[in-house]
Design a protein around this motif. Structure first.
Motif, short mmCIF file in Angstrom:
data_model
loop_
_atom_site.label_atom_id
_atom_site.label_comp_id
_atom_site.label_asym_id
_atom_site.label_seq_id
_atom_site.Cartn_x
_atom_site.Cartn_y
_atom_site.Cartn_z
N VAL A 69 13.19 4.62 15.39
CA VAL A 69 14.15 4.79 14.29
C VAL A 69 13.38 4.94 12.98
CG1 VAL A 69 16.11 3.79 13.06
CG2 VAL A 69 15.89 3.46 15.54
N LYS A 70 13.58 6.07 12.32
CA LYS A 70 12.87 6.36 11.08
C LYS A 70 13.60 5.72 9.90
CE LYS A 70 11.29 10.18 8.15
NZ LYS A 70 12.08 9.83 6.96
N VAL A 71 12.89 4.85 9.20
CA VAL A 71 13.41 4.23 7.98
C VAL A 71 12.70 4.87 6.80
CG1 VAL A 71 13.67 2.09 6.69
CG2 VAL A 71 13.86 2.06 9.18
N PRO A 72 13.42 5.53 5.89
CA PRO A 72 12.77 6.18 4.76
C PRO A 72 12.09 5.16 3.84
CG PRO A 72 15.15 6.15 4.45
CD PRO A 72 14.89 5.67 5.85
N ILE A 73 11.10 5.62 3.10
CA ILE A 73 10.37 4.74 2.19
C ILE A 73 11.31 4.14 1.16
CG2 ILE A 73 8.60 4.68 0.40
CD1 ILE A 73 7.14 6.89 1.93
N THR A 74 11.28 2.82 1.07
CA THR A 74 12.10 2.09 0.10
C THR A 74 11.22 1.09 -0.63
OG1 THR A 74 14.03 2.28 1.56
CG2 THR A 74 14.15 0.66 -0.22
N PHE A 75 11.32 1.07 -1.96
CA PHE A 75 10.52 0.15 -2.78
C PHE A 75 11.39 -1.02 -3.23
CE2 PHE A 75 8.56 4.34 -3.38
CZ PHE A 75 7.24 4.06 -3.08
N LEU A 76 10.84 -2.22 -3.11
CA LEU A 76 11.50 -3.43 -3.59
C LEU A 76 10.65 -4.01 -4.72
CD1 LEU A 76 12.54 -5.11 -0.20
CD2 LEU A 76 13.86 -3.54 -1.62
N LEU A 120 1.93 8.75 7.27
CA LEU A 120 1.16 9.87 7.81
C LEU A 120 1.84 10.52 9.01
CD1 LEU A 120 -2.43 8.36 7.55
CD2 LEU A 120 -1.18 9.74 5.89
N GLU A 121 2.60 9.74 9.79
CA GLU A 121 3.25 10.29 10.99
C GLU A 121 4.31 11.32 10.66
OE1 GLU A 121 2.58 7.19 10.45
OE2 GLU A 121 1.81 6.19 12.25
N THR A 122 4.98 11.16 9.50
CA THR A 122 6.07 12.06 9.15
C THR A 122 5.76 12.93 7.94
OG1 THR A 122 7.12 10.42 7.69
CG2 THR A 122 7.72 10.37 10.02
N GLY A 123 4.68 12.61 7.21
CA GLY A 123 4.34 13.37 6.02
C GLY A 123 5.11 12.95 4.78
N GLU A 124 5.91 11.89 4.88
CA GLU A 124 6.70 11.44 3.73
C GLU A 124 5.79 10.70 2.75
OE1 GLU A 124 10.77 8.87 2.74
OE2 GLU A 124 9.76 8.63 4.67
N SER A 125 5.98 10.98 1.46
CA SER A 125 5.19 10.33 0.41
C SER A 125 6.07 10.12 -0.81
CB SER A 125 3.97 11.19 0.05
OG SER A 125 3.22 10.57 -0.98
N LYS A 126 6.02 8.90 -1.35
CA LYS A 126 6.78 8.59 -2.57
C LYS A 126 5.96 7.64 -3.43
CE LYS A 126 11.56 8.99 -0.84
NZ LYS A 126 12.84 8.26 -0.64
N ASP A 127 6.21 7.68 -4.73
CA ASP A 127 5.59 6.69 -5.61
C ASP A 127 6.65 6.07 -6.51
OD1 ASP A 127 5.98 8.70 -7.55
OD2 ASP A 127 3.94 9.42 -7.30
N TYR A 128 6.34 4.88 -6.99
CA TYR A 128 7.29 4.09 -7.76
C TYR A 128 6.60 3.58 -9.01
CZ TYR A 128 10.74 0.39 -8.72
OH TYR A 128 11.69 -0.41 -9.30
N PRO A 129 7.08 3.96 -10.21
CA PRO A 129 6.43 3.53 -11.45
C PRO A 129 6.87 2.13 -11.86
CG PRO A 129 8.24 5.01 -11.95
CD PRO A 129 8.18 4.91 -10.45
N ILE A 130 5.91 1.33 -12.29
CA ILE A 130 6.18 -0.02 -12.79
C ILE A 130 5.49 -0.18 -14.14
CG2 ILE A 130 5.89 -2.50 -12.38
CD1 ILE A 130 5.79 -1.88 -9.39
N GLN A 131 6.28 -0.45 -15.16
CA GLN A 131 5.72 -0.68 -16.49
C GLN A 131 5.36 -2.16 -16.63
OE1 GLN A 131 5.05 1.55 -19.21
NE2 GLN A 131 3.93 -0.30 -19.76
N VAL A 132 4.07 -2.41 -16.88
CA VAL A 132 3.61 -3.79 -17.08
C VAL A 132 3.56 -4.06 -18.59
CG1 VAL A 132 1.73 -5.44 -16.72
CG2 VAL A 132 2.26 -3.72 -14.96
N ILE A 133 4.19 -5.15 -18.99
CA ILE A 133 4.21 -5.55 -20.39
C ILE A 133 3.49 -6.89 -20.52
CG2 ILE A 133 5.67 -6.21 -22.34
CD1 ILE A 133 7.78 -4.29 -21.30
#
Length: 211
Positions: free
Chosen positions: A115-122, A192-205
């Motif tokens: 079961v493929k779960v898409p990339i999710t950022f917490l 790598l298995e599916t080629g999916e790539s995502k990034d998530y920006p985090i502003q550090v203060i």
């Protein structure tokens, strides 16, 4: 001569009924990858000399015919159709189709469902760090297949290589926060298995400690 012909015919019938008794699963791949929360269907059929008895889940539960169930089977002319509505991670694993030939000998075919779960950022998009302290910038990545996580810094996405930064399953640890950390961090995930790539920006203060 007639006797030999009859024996040959009986032998051919025996071969068809016994040696060629088998079950066939579609999709034909032994391992399939499907998206989470989507529907999935597979069929298990046999020849007229075979009987398809049941589909069995990875938890070794025989699936019953129930039109209202999320996971059910539907009887077809020569087999059973497995229907899963709304795939979840609990459906991942090896499914078995069980049957028998005319002599009652058991037959089995298997199908592995991943079961493929898409990339999710917490993690929060804005996080605070106290100057000269150790802090964990939280970014937990959920994905199946699992993702490789990398960290970058700044608008130009410079790769973090300093020993002052340590990656963990829950995020990025800054061993000693400096003013230079008052910047944009990128939590990047690659499957790598599916080629999916995502990034998530985090502003550090940076927050100074009050005396």
């Amino acid at each position: 001569m007639q006797i030999m012909t009859n024996i040959s015919i009986l032998f051919i019938i025996y071969l068809i009924n016994n040696l060629y008794a088998e079950l066939v699963i579609k999709p034909s791949e032994s391992i399939v990858l499907r998206d989470q929360f989507k529907s999935f269907v597979a069929s298990c059929t046999g020849l007229p000399n075979t009987r398809v008895a049941t589909w069995r889940s990875p938890l070794q539960i025989d699936i019953k015919e129930d039109d209202t169930a999320r996971v059910t089977v539907e009887r077809q002319t020569y087999g059973l159709r497995l229907r899963i509505r709304n795939l979840t991670r609990s459906d991942q694993g090896i499914w078995e189709c069980l049957g028998s030939d005319l002599a009652g000998r058991p037959l089995i075919r298997t199908l592995q469902i991943n079961v493929k779960v898409p990339i999710t950022f917490l993690g929060e998009p804005i996080q605070y760090a106290e100057l000269n302290s150790a802090v964990l910038i939280k970014c937990r990545v959920l994905a199946n297949p699992s993702a490789e996580v990398s960290w970058f810094k700044g608008r130009d996405k410079t790769h973090l290589v300093s020993s002052n930064y340590e990656r963990s399953n829950d995020g990025l640890k800054i061993n000693r926060v400096s003013l230079a950390d008052n910047d944009l961090l990128w939590c990047q995930a690659d499957v790598l298995e599916t080629g999916e790539s995502k990034d998530y920006p985090i502003q550090v203060i940076i927050a100074r400690m009050l005396l």
